[in-house]
Design an enzyme around this catalytic site. Structure first.
Site, short mmCIF file in Angstrom:
data_model
loop_
_atom_site.label_atom_id
_atom_site.label_comp_id
_atom_site.label_asym_id
_atom_site.label_seq_id
_atom_site.Cartn_x
_atom_site.Cartn_y
_atom_site.Cartn_z
N HIS A 278 3.50 0.89 5.97
CA HIS A 278 3.39 1.68 4.74
C HIS A 278 3.04 3.15 5.01
O HIS A 278 3.65 4.06 4.47
CB HIS A 278 2.32 1.10 3.82
CG HIS A 278 2.53 -0.33 3.47
ND1 HIS A 278 3.77 -0.89 3.36
CD2 HIS A 278 1.65 -1.34 3.20
CE1 HIS A 278 3.66 -2.18 3.04
NE2 HIS A 278 2.38 -2.47 2.95
N LYS A 378 -10.13 -1.01 2.87
CA LYS A 378 -10.35 -1.93 1.74
C LYS A 378 -11.76 -1.67 1.20
O LYS A 378 -12.63 -1.14 1.90
CB LYS A 378 -10.27 -3.37 2.22
CG LYS A 378 -8.91 -3.73 2.80
CD LYS A 378 -8.24 -4.77 1.96
CE LYS A 378 -6.87 -5.11 2.43
NZ LYS A 378 -5.83 -4.85 1.44
C1 BG6 Z 1 0.28 -4.98 1.70
C2 BG6 Z 1 -0.95 -5.26 2.52
O1 BG6 Z 1 1.40 -4.88 2.52
O2 BG6 Z 1 0.09 -3.76 0.99
C3 BG6 Z 1 -2.15 -5.36 1.63
O3 BG6 Z 1 -0.77 -6.47 3.25
C4 BG6 Z 1 -2.30 -4.10 0.80
O4 BG6 Z 1 -3.33 -5.60 2.39
C5 BG6 Z 1 -1.00 -3.78 0.08
O5 BG6 Z 1 -3.33 -4.33 -0.15
C6 BG6 Z 1 -1.08 -2.42 -0.58
O6 BG6 Z 1 0.03 -2.25 -1.42
P1 BG6 Z 1 -0.12 -1.55 -2.84
O7 BG6 Z 1 1.26 -1.51 -3.38
O8 BG6 Z 1 -1.07 -2.39 -3.64
O9 BG6 Z 1 -0.69 -0.20 -2.57
#
Ligand code: BG6
Length: 531
Positions: A278, A378
Site C-alpha cells: 500500500h 495500528k
Molecule cells: C490491509 C491490511 O491490507 O489494509 C490491514 O492488511 C490494514 O492491516 C488495511 O488495516 C488498511 O486499509 P484501509 O483501506 O482500511 O486503509
C-alpha cells in the site's frame, strides 16, 4: 470544519483516466466470476458489497454469474441468505467499508439469482473437476461468451494450490476470445525470495496478462487522483523534483488494532502488511516519472522504475533508517484498548511490530537527496492516510529587520482518507502595520465538489478485471521491486533481535524513536490531525 474553496468543478471528459466505472461506462463483458473463499470475511465485507454496487450502477451484464467455492458446509440458498443478512447489517453499521442507506431489493435479487455455491476443499483435485463441470453447466444456461474470472479471497498459503488446481483441471487455458483471469489478493509473498517463488509458480501456468495482483489502495479514488493532480495540471510537475521539494512524508495511521487477525499479524507485522504494497503504491504515484499514456504497461513501467530506484541499504543503514514499535495499552477515541500482547492469538512476549517508520532515498535524477519518510501504525491517535510534500524554504533576506523571525516552508498535503482532499499551506501577511506572517491554507475537499457514491473501493478493481484493464494491478516486477526495497530492513531486524521492542501507548502518535529518526536530519513529522 474545513473551509471549502470557492471554485467550481467542471467535468472534463479528457480527464477520464481509465475505463473505471464512470457514469457513462458500459457494462463489463459477460463473465462468470468464481470466488475461492466464498464463506470468508473478505467476500462478505468487500467483494459481494462491491458487486452489489456494480449492479446498482449497471456495470454487470445480464449474463453475469457468481460461483462461490469454499470448504464450509453450505448450499446455494444458505450462502445467499447469509450474504443477504450481512448486507442488511451493513445498513445499520456505519463503521464498515460498505455503507448504504438501504439495500435495493430488486438489485440484490438480481445478484442473488445469479449466485451458486460449490462446497469443496482447495487441496482436493476433485473440487476443481466439480467446478469445471459446474462452470460448463452455468455457461450452457446463459447467453454470451464463456469468460471466467477466478478471485482468490483465500489465505496466502493456498494461492499456489488454487492456481495449480485450476491449471490441472484445464480451467485457465484461453482459446479464441474467451478469457480466463485470476485475481490474487495480498500478501503476495512475505519477502523477495518467497514473492519470486510465487511469481514463478503462478507464471508457470498463467500468462502475466491473466494475473491481476490486487492492492486495494489502488481502488481508492484519491490514490488514482494523484496522477490527475500531477499530470493534468501545468502547475505542479515543473516543481515536482529535488530542486524544489525538500522531503516527502507518507503516513498511514490507523486507529484499529489487530482485531481478530492476531494469527496473521503475528507472522506479518506492520512493515510487511503495509509498506511494500500500500505505501509503495502511494510512493510510486507521487514519485514516478510521467507515463506516456494510460496504457497499463506504460503506467506500470514507470511505477516499477521508481520502486526499483529505491536506494539499497546495507544492514547498518537499514537499522539506522528504520523504527519498529508495538502498541501498549492506552485509549483510542475514548475507548480503552489492551496492549498488542494481550490481543487474541498474540504471543504474550510477541516482538512483532504494529508500527513501522522508514527513511528511504530514491536514486534517480528527480529525487536524489530527497528523503521519503514513511510511517504506519495500528492503534494510533487518529485515522489518517496522507502524503505530505514539503517544498524548499524561501530565502530570508527580504524579511531581515522585520518581526518575521522564522520562515515556514510550503507544504502540500494529499489527504487520501478520511476527509479526502488536497491542501496547500503558504505564508500570508497578517493584516496590520508591521510585517508579520501567518501560515494559511488553500483547501480542496472532494465532498465539496463531487457526490460520494457508496463504495468499498473494490468496485473499480473488479470492473477493471472484467474489462481487462490491468493499470491498477501489480505486475510481477513491481511486487518484487517492493520486496527488494524492504528486504534489507526485514533482514536487519531479524539479525538484530531485540530483547524488547519499543512500545507506544495506544492512542498516541507513535514511538519517540520515530521522532528521533527525522530529527537526525533536522526534520519532524507533521502532527497528526486531532481526532
Ligand atoms: C490491509 C491490511 O491490507 O489494509 C490491514 O492488511 C490494514 O492491516 C488495511 O488495516 C488498511 O486499509 P484501509 O483501506 O482500511 O486503509
Amino acid at each position: 470544519m474545513r473551509k471549502s474553496s470557492k471554485t467550481s468543478a467542471h467535468t472534463h471528459s479528457a480527464v477520464n483516466l481509465r475505463n473505471a466505472p464512470h457514469d457513462d461506462a458500459p457494462a463489463a463483458p459477460v463473465c462468470t466470476m468464481v470466488i475461492f473463499g466464498a464463506a470468508g470475511d473478505l467476500t462478505k465485507r468487500l467483494v459481494v458489497p462491491a458487486l452489489y454496487n456494480l449492479v446498482n450502477s449497471g456495470r454487470l451484464a445480464d449474463g453475469f454469474r457468481l460461483v462461490g467455492v469454499d470448504h464450509s458446509d453450505q448450499t446455494t440458498q444458505s450462502w445467499r441468505d447469509g450474504l443477504g443478512e450481512m448486507m442488511q447489517d451493513f445498513v445499520s453499521d456505519t463503521s464498515g467499508e460498505f455503507h448504504a442507506a438501504s439495500i435495493n431489493q430488486a438489485h440484490w435479487k438480481w445478484l442473488t439469482e445469479r449466485m451458486s455455491y460449490l462446497q469443496g476443499d482447495f487441496q482436493d483435485p476433485a473440487t476443481f473437476h466439480a467446478l469445471s463441470d459446474h462452470l460448463d453447466e452455468v455457461a450452457g444456461q446463459r447467453k454470451g461468451p464463456d469468460n471466467r474470472l477466478f478471485y482468490l479471497a483465500v489465505a496466502d498459503r493456498f494461492f499456489e494450490t488454487v492456481v495449480n488446481g485450476l491449471s490441472a483441471a484445464d480451467l485457465v487455458r484461453q482459446d479464441g476470445d474467451r478469457w480466463r483471469r485470476v485475481v490474487i489478493e495480498k500478501p503476495f509473498g512475505h519477502d523477495l525470495a518467497s514473492a519470486k517463488v510465487l511469481n514463478t509458480a503462478v507464471l508457470k501456468v498463467l500468462r502475466e496478462d491473466q494475473v491481476f495482483r490486487m492492492d486495494h489502495f489502488l481502488g481508492k479514488e484519491t490514490v488514482q487522483n494523484i496522477m490527475a493532480l500531477r499530470f493534468a495540471n501545468g502547475l505542479f510537475e515543473p516543481i515536482w523534483n529535488r530542486d524544489h521539494i525538500d522531503q516527502i512524508q507518507i503516513t498511514a495511521a490507523e486507529t484499529v488494532g489487530v482485531e481478530a487477525r492476531g494469527k496473521f499479524y503475528e507472522r506479518t507485522g506492520a512493515l510487511r502488511d503495509m509498506v511494500p504494497n500500500h505505501m509503495f503504491q502511494l510512493l510510486s504515484m507521487v514519485a514516478m516519472e510521467p507515463p506516456t499514456s494510460f496504457d497499463a504497461d506504460a503506467v506500470r513501467n514507470r511505477k516499477s522504475d521508481v520502486i526499483g530506484a529505491i536506494e539499497p541499504m546495507d544492514p547498518a543503514q537499514a537499522l539506522a533508517s528504520s523504527v519498529r514499535a508495538q502498541y501498549a495499552a492506552g485509549t483510542v477515541a475514548g475507548h480503552k484498548v489492551r496492549a498488542y500482547r494481550n490481543e487474541p492469538d498474540v504471543d504474550a512476549h510477541s516482538m512483532t511490530e504494529t508500527y513501522a517508520a522508514l527513511r528511504l532515498g530514491i536514486e534517480n535524477w528527480r529525487w536524489a537527496g530527497v528523503p521519503f519518510y514513511l510511517r504506519t501504525g495500528k492503534c494510533m491517535s487518529t485515522r489518517q492516510t496522507e502524503i505530505a510534500i514539503r517544498f524548499h524554504q524561501a530565502p530570508y533576506a527580504l524579511f531581515r529587520g522585520t518581526d518575521v523571525a522564522k520562515m515556514h516552508p510550503n507544504w502540500m498535503i494529499l489527504r487520501i482518507q478520511p476527509d479526502e482532499g488536497i491542501a496547500l499551506e503558504f505564508a500570508a501577511k497578517r493584516p496590520g502595520p508591521t510585517v508579520k506572517l501567518s501560515t494559511v491554507d488553500m483547501d480542496f475537499s472532494y465532498s465539496d465538489f463531487f457526490a460520494q457514491k457508496p463504495s468499498t473501493g473494490y468496485e473499480t478493481l473488479l470492473y477493471d478485471c472484467m474489462m481487462g484493464d490491468a493499470t491498477l494491478f501489480q505486475r510481477a516486477d513491481t511486487v518484487e521491486n517492493g520486496w527488494r526495497a524492504v528486504d534489507p530492513v526485514l533482514e536487519a531486524w531479524a539479525d538484530a533481535p531485540q530483547k524488547t521492542i519499543p512500545q507506544y501507548a495506544a492512542g498516541s502518535d507513535g514511538p519517540k524513536a520515530a521522532d528521533d529518526l527525522l530529527q537526525a536530519s533536522g526534520h519532524a513529522w507533521r502532527a497528526l490531525p486531532l481526532s
